[in-house]
Design a protein around this motif. Structure first.
Motif, PDB file in Angstrom:
ATOM      1  N   UNK A  34       0.849  -1.189   0.000  1.00  8.25           N
ATOM      2  CA  UNK A  34       0.000   0.000   0.000  1.00  8.25           C
ATOM      3  C   UNK A  34       0.879   1.231   0.000  1.00  8.25           C
ATOM      4  N   UNK A  35       0.458   2.245  -0.715  1.00  4.41           N
ATOM      5  CA  UNK A  35       1.219   3.492  -0.666  1.00  4.41           C
ATOM      6  C   UNK A  35       0.888   4.283   0.597  1.00  4.41           C
ATOM      7  N   UNK A  36      -0.297   4.051   1.189  1.00  4.83           N
ATOM      8  CA  UNK A  36      -0.672   4.735   2.423  1.00  4.83           C
ATOM      9  C   UNK A  36      -1.588   3.818   3.219  1.00  4.83           C
ATOM     10  N   UNK A  37      -1.109   3.351   4.345  1.00  7.88           N
ATOM     11  CA  UNK A  37      -1.893   2.447   5.182  1.00  7.88           C
ATOM     12  C   UNK A  37      -2.351   3.120   6.465  1.00  7.88           C
ATOM     13  N   UNK A  38      -2.263   4.451   6.527  1.00  9.28           N
ATOM     14  CA  UNK A  38      -2.740   5.173   7.699  1.00  9.28           C
ATOM     15  C   UNK A  38      -2.077   4.681   8.975  1.00  9.28           C
ATOM     16  N   UNK A  39      -2.876   4.394   9.988  1.00  7.33           N
ATOM     17  CA  UNK A  39      -2.347   3.986  11.291  1.00  7.33           C
ATOM     18  C   UNK A  39      -1.750   2.579  11.284  1.00  7.33           C
ATOM     19  N   UNK A  45       1.460   4.310  13.773  1.00  2.00           N
ATOM     20  CA  UNK A  45       1.053   3.104  14.489  1.00  2.00           C
ATOM     21  C   UNK A  45       1.018   3.308  15.998  1.00  2.00           C
ATOM     22  N   UNK A  46       0.171   2.529  16.637  1.00  3.74           N
ATOM     23  CA  UNK A  46       0.134   2.470  18.090  1.00  3.74           C
ATOM     24  C   UNK A  46       0.094   0.997  18.477  1.00  3.74           C
ATOM     25  N   UNK A  47       0.057   0.744  19.751  1.00  3.67           N
ATOM     26  CA  UNK A  47      -0.019  -0.645  20.205  1.00  3.67           C
ATOM     27  C   UNK A  47      -1.431  -0.982  20.678  1.00  3.67           C
ATOM     28  N   UNK A  48      -2.427  -0.309  20.099  1.00  2.00           N
ATOM     29  CA  UNK A  48      -3.838  -0.575  20.384  1.00  2.00           C
ATOM     30  C   UNK A  48      -4.133  -2.059  20.167  1.00  2.00           C
ATOM     31  N   UNK A  49      -4.898  -2.640  21.065  1.00  2.00           N
ATOM     32  CA  UNK A  49      -5.237  -4.071  21.020  1.00  2.00           C
ATOM     33  C   UNK A  49      -3.994  -4.956  21.077  1.00  2.00           C
ATOM     34  N   UNK A  70       9.874  -5.063  12.250  1.00  2.00           N
ATOM     35  CA  UNK A  70       8.639  -5.117  13.029  1.00  2.00           C
ATOM     36  C   UNK A  70       9.002  -5.130  14.506  1.00  2.00           C
ATOM     37  N   UNK A  71       8.226  -4.439  15.319  1.00  2.00           N
ATOM     38  CA  UNK A  71       8.465  -4.392  16.756  1.00  2.00           C
ATOM     39  C   UNK A  71       8.232  -5.780  17.363  1.00  2.00           C
ATOM     40  N   UNK A  72       9.078  -6.167  18.268  1.00  2.00           N
ATOM     41  CA  UNK A  72       8.902  -7.450  18.947  1.00  2.00           C
ATOM     42  C   UNK A  72       8.047  -7.273  20.201  1.00  2.00           C
ATOM     43  N   UNK A  73       7.461  -8.347  20.662  1.00  2.00           N
ATOM     44  CA  UNK A  73       6.687  -8.294  21.900  1.00  2.00           C
ATOM     45  C   UNK A  73       7.585  -7.856  23.052  1.00  2.00           C
ATOM     46  N   UNK A  74       8.797  -8.378  23.086  1.00  4.28           N
ATOM     47  CA  UNK A  74       9.739  -8.025  24.156  1.00  4.28           C
ATOM     48  C   UNK A  74      10.005  -6.526  24.192  1.00  4.28           C
ATOM     49  N   UNK A  75      10.189  -5.913  23.023  1.00  3.09           N
ATOM     50  CA  UNK A  75      10.430  -4.467  22.969  1.00  3.09           C
ATOM     51  C   UNK A  75       9.197  -3.691  23.413  1.00  3.09           C
ATOM     52  N   UNK A  76       8.014  -4.204  23.088  1.00  2.00           N
ATOM     53  CA  UNK A  76       6.789  -3.470  23.427  1.00  2.00           C
ATOM     54  C   UNK A  76       6.498  -3.463  24.920  1.00  2.00           C
ATOM     55  N   UNK A  77       7.015  -4.443  25.671  1.00  2.00           N
ATOM     56  CA  UNK A  77       6.758  -4.494  27.113  1.00  2.00           C
ATOM     57  C   UNK A  77       7.998  -4.167  27.947  1.00  2.00           C
ATOM     58  N   UNK A  78       9.091  -3.777  27.297  1.00  2.00           N
ATOM     59  CA  UNK A  78      10.348  -3.535  28.008  1.00  2.00           C
ATOM     60  C   UNK A  78      10.211  -2.464  29.088  1.00  2.00           C
ATOM     61  N   UNK A  79       9.541  -1.355  28.791  1.00  2.00           N
ATOM     62  CA  UNK A  79       9.389  -0.291  29.789  1.00  2.00           C
ATOM     63  C   UNK A  79       8.599  -0.760  30.997  1.00  2.00           C
ATOM     64  N   UNK A  80       7.524  -1.496  30.755  1.00  2.00           N
ATOM     65  CA  UNK A  80       6.704  -1.998  31.859  1.00  2.00           C
ATOM     66  C   UNK A  80       7.497  -2.993  32.726  1.00  2.00           C
ATOM     67  N   UNK A  81       8.284  -3.858  32.077  1.00  3.39           N
ATOM     68  CA  UNK A  81       9.096  -4.808  32.828  1.00  3.39           C
ATOM     69  C   UNK A  81      10.168  -4.104  33.645  1.00  3.39           C
ATOM     70  N   UNK A  82      10.768  -3.068  33.073  1.00  3.96           N
ATOM     71  CA  UNK A  82      11.778  -2.304  33.793  1.00  3.96           C
ATOM     72  C   UNK A  82      11.170  -1.632  35.020  1.00  3.96           C
ATOM     73  N   UNK A  83       9.951  -1.110  34.881  1.00  3.18           N
ATOM     74  CA  UNK A  83       9.276  -0.475  36.013  1.00  3.18           C
ATOM     75  C   UNK A  83       8.978  -1.506  37.099  1.00  3.18           C
TER      76      UNK A  83
END
Length: 88
Positions: A34-39, A45-49, A70-83
């Motif tokens: 796609x030339x434009x896939x919006x969000x 992009x966000x991590x909605x859902x 592509x973002x990994x699951x580990x990267x997406x939760x790294x801040x929460x795990x660090x906290x």
């Protein structure tokens, strides 16, 4: 040629890119560009859902190149795990 709707994977009513479009036969796992896939594109992009941010691919005259993986699951939760680790 068969006709299909191209929709996003989040199941929101507005996640429709194309309706009733003729497509060549596709196999499981085929990719559509796609030339434009919006969000669904990396910059909006966000991590909605709990969806990981997508890869970003540049399309050039001499081919395609991966710009961001592509973002990994580990990267997406790294801040929460660090906290959680810091509160012990």
């Amino acid at each position: 040629m068969p006709k299909a709707d191209i929709v996003g994977p989040v199941c929101e009513s507005s996640d429709t890119f194309c309706k009733n479009i003729a497509l060549p036969p596709l196999h499981n796992g085929a990719l559509l560009g796609f030339s434009n896939a919006g969000a669904y594109g990396y910059s909006m992009a966000s991590t909605y859902n709990a969806r990981m941010r997508p890869a970003e691919v540049g399309i050039y005259a001499d081919g395609a190149r991966l710009i961001k993986p592509r973002e990994s699951f580990e990267a997406s939760v790294a801040d929460e795990l660090a906290l959680l680790d810091s509160s012990k």
